[in-house]
Write an enzyme that holds these catalytic residues in place. Sequence first.
Site, short mmCIF file in Angstrom:
data_model
loop_
_atom_site.label_atom_id
_atom_site.label_comp_id
_atom_site.label_asym_id
_atom_site.label_seq_id
_atom_site.Cartn_x
_atom_site.Cartn_y
_atom_site.Cartn_z
CG LEU A 65 6.60 1.02 1.74
CD1 LEU A 65 5.93 1.32 0.39
CD2 LEU A 65 7.73 0.01 1.55
N GLY A 109 0.84 -1.19 0.00
CA GLY A 109 0.00 0.00 0.00
C GLY A 109 0.87 1.24 0.00
ZN ZN Z 1 3.04 3.34 5.87
#
Ligand code: ZN
Length: 166
Positions: A89, A46
């Site tokens: 991330l 995502g």
């Molecule tokens: Zn994230």
Amino acid sequence: MATHTIRVHGDPVLRQATQLVTDIDGVLERLVQDMIETMYAAPGVGLAANQVGVQKRLFVWDIGDGPFVAINPVVTGHDGEWSYDEGCLSVPGLFWPIVRPKEVHLDAVDLHGDELSIDADEMLARVFLHETDHLDGKLLLERLDPQQLKEAKRTLRDRDLHLDSR
Ligand code: ZN
């Protein structure tokens, strides 16, 4: 298509709530394509727009059957809970067991302006919650308990010092 640099913790763009999307046009379509490419390159499941520095309320996801995009997403109807080792991330390489609702409902629109209404559980529910947190200006770090947060801060500080000394 092009990949974008993923912003990491410490970047103020990750702490600001995003703006609702008002125009679904060619510019937005290109942004979505680039976000999908960036997500796959990372790799991740995502990616929220503000993670690539764009203050718009949309995210892309693919937990194996995508890619998909959710524009102006809203999560409703939390039910149950489960724990899973969750990463981000924007806080690369670190994972924590995070308790979140097991089932949620997502309302959004797609690139055609058609309404999405999705019942999600487990991984998909987690992705929806994680990405809408981003769009609200919240990072995974805010989901940690005090002890986890203390250790996370130490790890990130040590790593940043290490990076600075190279
Ligand atoms: Zn994230």
